[in-house]
Design an enzyme around this catalytic site. Structure first.
Site, PDB file in Angstrom:
ATOM      1  N   GLU A  47      -6.177  -5.196  -0.484  1.00 14.21           N
ATOM      2  CA  GLU A  47      -5.435  -4.132  -1.175  1.00 14.21           C
ATOM      3  C   GLU A  47      -6.172  -2.799  -1.045  1.00 14.21           C
ATOM      4  OE1 GLU A  47      -2.925  -3.060  -2.547  1.00 14.21           O
ATOM      5  OE2 GLU A  47      -1.713  -4.636  -3.468  1.00 14.21           O
ATOM      6  N   ARG A 139      -4.215  -5.806 -16.056  1.00 12.59           N
ATOM      7  CA  ARG A 139      -5.243  -5.280 -15.159  1.00 12.59           C
ATOM      8  C   ARG A 139      -4.681  -4.108 -14.380  1.00 12.59           C
ATOM      9  NH1 ARG A 139      -4.133  -6.045  -9.841  1.00 12.59           N
ATOM     10  NH2 ARG A 139      -3.137  -7.974  -9.109  1.00 12.59           N
ATOM     11  N   ASN A 141      -3.921  -1.932 -10.967  1.00 14.54           N
ATOM     12  CA  ASN A 141      -3.471  -2.310  -9.647  1.00 14.54           C
ATOM     13  C   ASN A 141      -3.706  -1.148  -8.687  1.00 14.54           C
ATOM     14  OD1 ASN A 141      -2.340  -4.393  -8.003  1.00 14.54           O
ATOM     15  ND2 ASN A 141      -0.404  -3.267  -7.944  1.00 14.54           N
ATOM     16  N   GLU A 159      -0.590 -12.889 -14.477  1.00 19.56           N
ATOM     17  CA  GLU A 159       0.179 -13.881 -13.735  1.00 19.56           C
ATOM     18  C   GLU A 159       0.660 -14.974 -14.687  1.00 19.56           C
ATOM     19  OE1 GLU A 159      -0.253 -16.138  -9.434  1.00 19.56           O
ATOM     20  OE2 GLU A 159      -2.053 -15.672 -10.575  1.00 19.56           O
ATOM     21  N   ASN A 194       2.717   0.123  -8.292  1.00 17.63           N
ATOM     22  CA  ASN A 194       2.268   0.007  -6.912  1.00 17.63           C
ATOM     23  C   ASN A 194       2.241   1.359  -6.212  1.00 17.63           C
ATOM     24  OD1 ASN A 194       1.213  -2.378  -5.626  1.00 17.63           O
ATOM     25  ND2 ASN A 194       3.020  -3.447  -6.364  1.00 17.63           N
ATOM     26  N   ASP A 246       5.655  -2.471  -2.145  1.00 16.92           N
ATOM     27  CA  ASP A 246       4.266  -2.553  -2.616  1.00 16.92           C
ATOM     28  C   ASP A 246       3.585  -1.209  -2.371  1.00 16.92           C
ATOM     29  OD1 ASP A 246       1.577  -3.512  -3.187  1.00 16.92           O
ATOM     30  OD2 ASP A 246       2.313  -5.529  -2.808  1.00 16.92           O
TER      31      ASP A 246
END
Length: 346
Positions: A47, A139, A141, A159, A194, A246
């Protein structure tokens, strides 16, 4: 992996793949050949690609493994480091302006600063750690600096244990970290925060809230950072484009390049008219983000993820999780902007 054996890894394993720019036209589809080579080992969740012009290097993270990475194309050097005295997710790495070997990193729900020479296999302990998202389980990103050096960073929910690869929706937010270190919540009720990009005139902010399956635009005031007049500029569901939007970047023509998770697609979109101009298909599943880099800023780097894949998927596309360098796209982009941390009081 230590610096001493990183170059050998790449010289042995780097392969060049054929991929295509698929250009929609009124009457037919035209395929223009490009090349894509993987320039990293397989990561779990690559990422946050950031091209640093000072070191001519691409920085990125292996998010769940808490590793920061540097790729130096000129020497084919590849370096990995863990963060000293830290265990958790590392979501971004961006150089701090005017401070050699200092980087802003995302540390779970917080941000901090580390020192790293770009070669050692361990960084310093994080300092100036600041909690950004106070929602339990969340969290950070994706993150990026705007033209002023103000940091923008978004968050997401945890998650779902019973459904790996799926996340609690509408628990995330988008924040800005001002030049004095003050954190301001700019958007709430975000699914997964994102991709971000700014128009060439800096008057529009382009944004991806993944589970909206769209790219949105806001009017942007670069002085205050205020976001107004939200609208959808590209609806992936309506356009029947596979995958989940994304990470994102912008080229010198003002077109957006959007990575699509749960697919091998990168989209090139004209945000002025909401038109899909081209797609790039990679030999990997789960494209996570993109950034332009290279000496002429005409190489498109794409991070991908290798987790939550079936054994069949892994056998079909064994380099899912690698970072790819895509050439011959006919486009150029911009180097990453460092974060101004000089006046942070955190």
């Amino acid at each position: 992996m230590s610096a001493s054996n990183s170059t050998g890894f790449l010289s042995f394993f780097t392969q060049i793949w054929c991929c295509y720019l698929i250009i929609p036209t009124c009457s037919k589809t035209v395929e223009v050949g490009t090349t894509a080579e993987h320039v990293s080992p397989v990561l779990e969740l690559g990422e946050g690609p950031h091209w640093d012009p000072l070191t001519q290097s691409l920085y990125f993270v292996d998010l769940h493994r808490a590793r920061v990475n540097r790729y130096h194309p000129e020497t084919n050097g590849y370096f990995i480091a863990t963060i000293d005295d830290y265990e958790g997710d590392v979501s971004l790495i961006i150089p701090a302006e005017g401070k050699n070997n200092n980087f802003v990193v995302g540390l779970g729900p917080s941000i901090g600063i580390i020192e790293w020479d770009g070669r050692s296999n361990k960084t310093s302990r994080p300092k100036h750690v600041k909690l950004v998202d106070e929602t339990p389980g969340n969290r950070l990103n994706d993150g990026k600096a705007d033209a002023t050096g103000r940091l923008w960073v978004g968050s997401m929910g945890p998650e779902i244990k019973e459904s790996p690869g799926h996340y609690h929706k509408r628990r995330g937010s988008l924040y800005s970290v001002e030049l004095d270190g003050t954190v301001i919540k700019r958007l709430s009720n975000v699914s997964i925060s994102n991709g971000m990009a700014w128009s060439l005139d800096k008057k529009k902010f382009y944004y991806v809230d993944t589970y909206k399956f769209a790219v949105e635009a806001y009017d942007f005031d670069i002085v205050s950072g205020n976001l107004t007049n939200n609208r959808v500029i590209f609806n992936m569901t309506a356009k029947k484009v596979p995958g989940d939007p994304d990470g994102m970047t912008i080229d010198t023509d003002g077109n957006l390049w959007v990575a699509c998770f749960n697919s091998n697609y990168i989209l090139k979109i004209d945000p002025k008219i909401g038109r899909l101009l081209e797609t790039v298909q990679l030999p990997a599943y789960q494209v996570t983000s993109v950034a332009f880099g290279g000496l002429k800023l005409n190489e498109l780097y794409a991070t991908t993820a290798g987790y939550h894949l079936t054994e069949v998927q892994k056998s079909k596309r064994p380099y899912s999780g690698s970072v790819f360098r895509v050439t011959n796209t006919g486009s150029k982009g911009f180097a990453g902007v460092p974060v101004k941390t000089k006046s942070w009081h955190i």
